[in-house]
Every structure is written in C-alpha cells, then in structure tokens.
Scaffold this active site. Structure first.
Site, PDB file in Angstrom:
ATOM      1  N   GLY A  42     -22.276  16.232 -37.006  1.00 36.41           N
ATOM      2  CA  GLY A  42     -22.507  15.347 -37.987  1.00 36.41           C
ATOM      3  C   GLY A  42     -23.737  14.693 -37.979  1.00 36.41           C
ATOM      4  O   GLY A  42     -23.949  13.698 -38.810  1.00 36.41           O
ATOM      5  N   ASN A  45     -13.700  22.821 -40.233  1.00 37.03           N
ATOM      6  CA  ASN A  45     -12.711  21.695 -39.811  1.00 37.03           C
ATOM      7  C   ASN A  45     -13.045  20.805 -41.033  1.00 37.03           C
ATOM      8  O   ASN A  45     -14.137  20.335 -41.077  1.00 37.03           O
ATOM      9  CB  ASN A  45     -13.236  21.209 -38.498  1.00 37.03           C
ATOM     10  CG  ASN A  45     -12.556  19.846 -38.091  1.00 37.03           C
ATOM     11  OD1 ASN A  45     -11.644  19.342 -38.925  1.00 37.03           O
ATOM     12  ND2 ASN A  45     -13.122  19.313 -37.334  1.00 37.03           N
ATOM     13  N   HIS A  87     -10.370  17.505 -30.163  1.00 37.14           N
ATOM     14  CA  HIS A  87     -11.601  17.360 -30.995  1.00 37.14           C
ATOM     15  C   HIS A  87     -12.405  15.953 -30.401  1.00 37.14           C
ATOM     16  O   HIS A  87     -11.689  15.071 -30.334  1.00 37.14           O
ATOM     17  CB  HIS A  87     -11.613  17.340 -32.538  1.00 37.14           C
ATOM     18  CG  HIS A  87     -12.802  17.312 -33.313  1.00 37.14           C
ATOM     19  ND1 HIS A  87     -13.666  16.290 -33.384  1.00 37.14           N
ATOM     20  CD2 HIS A  87     -13.613  18.238 -33.743  1.00 37.14           C
ATOM     21  CE1 HIS A  87     -14.696  16.548 -34.116  1.00 37.14           C
ATOM     22  NE2 HIS A  87     -14.852  17.858 -34.419  1.00 37.14           N
ATOM     23  N   SER A  97     -23.309  20.710 -36.459  1.00 30.43           N
ATOM     24  CA  SER A  97     -23.993  20.852 -37.200  1.00 30.43           C
ATOM     25  C   SER A  97     -24.411  22.351 -37.314  1.00 30.43           C
ATOM     26  O   SER A  97     -25.730  22.729 -37.495  1.00 30.43           O
ATOM     27  CB  SER A  97     -25.530  19.906 -36.908  1.00 30.43           C
ATOM     28  OG  SER A  97     -25.216  18.746 -36.850  1.00 30.43           O
ATOM     29  N   GLU A 131     -18.340  21.668 -28.283  1.00 33.75           N
ATOM     30  CA  GLU A 131     -19.080  20.786 -29.369  1.00 33.75           C
ATOM     31  C   GLU A 131     -19.864  19.631 -28.621  1.00 33.75           C
ATOM     32  O   GLU A 131     -18.950  18.592 -28.407  1.00 33.75           O
ATOM     33  CB  GLU A 131     -17.876  20.382 -30.420  1.00 33.75           C
ATOM     34  CG  GLU A 131     -17.416  21.459 -31.126  1.00 33.75           C
ATOM     35  CD  GLU A 131     -16.724  20.821 -32.448  1.00 33.75           C
ATOM     36  OE1 GLU A 131     -17.048  21.375 -33.435  1.00 33.75           O
ATOM     37  OE2 GLU A 131     -16.141  20.107 -32.325  1.00 33.75           O
ATOM     38  N   GLU A 150     -13.734  13.499 -32.109  1.00 35.33           N
ATOM     39  CA  GLU A 150     -13.358  12.512 -33.085  1.00 35.33           C
ATOM     40  C   GLU A 150     -12.068  11.905 -32.329  1.00 35.33           C
ATOM     41  O   GLU A 150     -11.821  10.775 -32.554  1.00 35.33           O
ATOM     42  CB  GLU A 150     -13.275  12.744 -34.476  1.00 35.33           C
ATOM     43  CG  GLU A 150     -14.811  12.798 -35.054  1.00 35.33           C
ATOM     44  CD  GLU A 150     -15.167  13.806 -36.075  1.00 35.33           C
ATOM     45  OE1 GLU A 150     -13.934  14.129 -36.839  1.00 35.33           O
ATOM     46  OE2 GLU A 150     -16.121  14.223 -36.301  1.00 35.33           O
ATOM     47  N   LYS A 181     -11.765  17.996 -41.572  1.00 32.93           N
ATOM     48  CA  LYS A 181     -11.673  16.589 -41.397  1.00 32.93           C
ATOM     49  C   LYS A 181     -10.806  15.964 -42.171  1.00 32.93           C
ATOM     50  O   LYS A 181     -10.100  16.346 -43.122  1.00 32.93           O
ATOM     51  CB  LYS A 181     -12.927  16.130 -41.130  1.00 32.93           C
ATOM     52  CG  LYS A 181     -13.800  16.765 -39.983  1.00 32.93           C
ATOM     53  CD  LYS A 181     -14.979  15.957 -39.169  1.00 32.93           C
ATOM     54  CE  LYS A 181     -15.499  17.115 -38.439  1.00 32.93           C
ATOM     55  NZ  LYS A 181     -16.697  16.480 -37.712  1.00 32.93           N
TER      56      LYS A 181
HETATM   57  P1  PGA Z   1     -20.309  19.059 -37.796  1.00 35.24           P
HETATM   58  O1  PGA Z   1     -18.659  18.873 -37.218  1.00 35.24           O
HETATM   59  O2  PGA Z   1     -20.469  20.687 -38.256  1.00 35.24           O
HETATM   60  O3  PGA Z   1     -20.244  18.362 -39.454  1.00 35.24           O
HETATM   61  O4  PGA Z   1     -21.332  18.663 -37.312  1.00 35.24           O
HETATM   62  C1  PGA Z   1     -18.523  20.043 -36.375  1.00 35.24           C
HETATM   63  C2  PGA Z   1     -17.136  19.515 -36.033  1.00 35.24           C
HETATM   64  O5  PGA Z   1     -16.810  18.334 -35.665  1.00 35.24           O
HETATM   65  O6  PGA Z   1     -16.360  20.271 -35.747  1.00 35.24           O
END
Ligand code: PGA
Length: 251
Positions: free
Chosen positions: A174, A10, A96, A214, A168, A98, A12
């Site tokens: 992140g 992803n 997601h 992560s 997730e 976010e 982003k």
């Molecule tokens: P990350 O993000 O691997 O940077 O933690 C995962 C995601 O948001 O799908």
C-alpha cells in the site's frame, strides 16, 4: 519446473456486495480468457456468498481473507473453513501483515489458522514478510525463517503441496514502493530453499510463491519474468477492473 501462475486480488475491507459481484465478473472474464494461469479474488466475508454464486461456472477461484482454526464453537467474530467451503470458497489468506500488525496475530495463531484451513479443505495462501526496520537491520532472512518455521509447524508434506506462499514485504504494501525484481527474486529463492530443506526439493519446486506489495500493471511483467516468482497478491490495483485485467494478462 513448470509452476502454474496465480494472480490473486485481495480486496481487503472494500466494496459493497453489488460492487464485489461486478468486479468478480470482470476478473472471471479475464480468467476465462487466460486458461494458462489461475486467478483468485478475496472479497470481504459479506460478499463471499454472492460472489461465489456469480462466478460459480467460471475458472475464477474465490478466497477468504482469513479463517478460524476450529470447525465451530464459541469464537465471536470468526468464520470457519467449514462455513467458507459451504459457500464454494476454495482458498483462505492466512497471516497477512495487516492481521499481524494491526490485529496482533502472532506466528502461533497464524499456524493454527493455517492448519484450520487445511483440515477444512481450503488451500491456504500463507503470507510472510519483513518490516522496513527489519530489512534495514539486515534481519530479513532471519525474520522470514522464523515466520516460515512457526507458521508451517505440523504441516505435512502432502499438505504442503496444496499451500500457496506469498512474500509481501511490509514496507511495500500500500505504499507504492515495490520491491525491485532483484530484491523479490532473492527472497523467493531463499523461501524455496527453505522449503527444500524443511520438506524436499520436489515439494519446494512445486509450491507457488507469490509476490505482493504495490504490484501494478507497470511492474507485473518484470516481476513475473523472475524464475522464482510464480504470481502476485495484489491489493490496491485489484480494486480496479482495468488494472487487475492487465495484471492477469501479464506477459
Ligand atoms: P497492495 O497490497 O498491492 O495495495 O500493496 C498488497 C497486499 O496487501 O496483499
């Protein structure tokens, strides 16, 4: 039950079109080298057309990071499944954290997007996950159950087979703080059990459940060794060709 692994990146809100095409080509090469697993990338909307063009003949699958619920209409700023499929996009991330946390998307809205993806012929990658506060208050399973129940409303059995689920935990995204393999496995097993109850066992056994938060070259192998972890949704580590390559080649 043998589920085909799926490693998903992803991206982003990152990368110019040229950067996205280069990174997609690297992922496509790794995908061709690993025919026993699926690989997917989700570029920003602006790069989708060029990425689809660049990897069209390879097994790499291209996803959108979100999708509108209607085919067309007065929805400023939105992109429909029809428009995405027209480019060669095959999947869409929906729900997601976010989108939930920063842009205020609620379960009802996410459910509509998910149905919009299915009706438009895209495979949804449906994300669920609890916040740190919810985990610490022992509400992980009730929060997930609500996200699942509301997000999947109106999704028929046959459509469920096309869906990919992603767990997730918000506190792991992140942050560099991965869920332990035991924590992830526990939730994946819970989600599969939920699907067995809401649908039927053979559907629960067939649906792929990805872990996200992560994921890195250092932890992918032990996560993938868990019986109910069928893949990964990777953010930061998917923006680097080398680390994503290593994740794709998990052992
Ligand atoms: P990350 O993000 O691997 O940077 O933690 C995962 C995601 O948001 O799908």
């Amino acid at each position: 039950m043998n589920r085909r692994p799926l490693i998903a990146g992803n991206w982003k809100m990152h990368l110019t079109v040229a950067e996205a095409v280069r990174l997609a080509q690297a992922a496509a090469a790794a995908s061709s080298a690993c025919p026993d697993r699926d690989v997917m990338v989700a570029p920003a909307f602006t790069a989708l057309a060029k990425v689809c063009e660049a990897v069209g003949d390879t097994p790499l699958q291209v996803a959108a990071q979100n999708v509108a619920w209607d085919k067309e209409g007065a929805y400023t700023g939105e992109i429909s499944a029809l428009m995405l499929a027209d480019l060669g996009v095959r999947l869409a991330i929906v729900g997601h954290s976010e989108r939930r946390q920063i842009f205020g998307e609620n379960d009802a809205m996410i459910n509509r997007r998910l149905l919009g993806a299915l009706i438009g012929g895209l495979q949804p990658v449906f994300c669920v996950g609890e916040t740190l506060e919810e985990r610490e208050a022992n509400r992980t399973f009730s929060v997930l159950e609500q996200q699942m129940r509301q997000g999947l409303q109106g999704v028929a059995k046959e459509e469920m087979r096309r869906l990919v689920l992603a767990y997730e935990p918000v506190w792991a995204i992140g942050t560099g703080k991965t869920a332990t393999k035991e924590q992830a496995q526990e939730v994946h097993a819970f989600l599969r059990q939920f699907l067995a109850g809401a649908y039927e066992k053979n559907i629960a056994d067939a649906v792929r459940i990805l872990y996200g938060g992560s994921v890195k070259p250092e932890n992918i192998d032990s996560l993938m060794a868990q019986p109910d972890i069928d893949g990964a949704l990777v953010g930061g580590a998917a923006l680097n060709a080398e680390s994503f390559d290593r994740i794709i080649r998990f052992q």
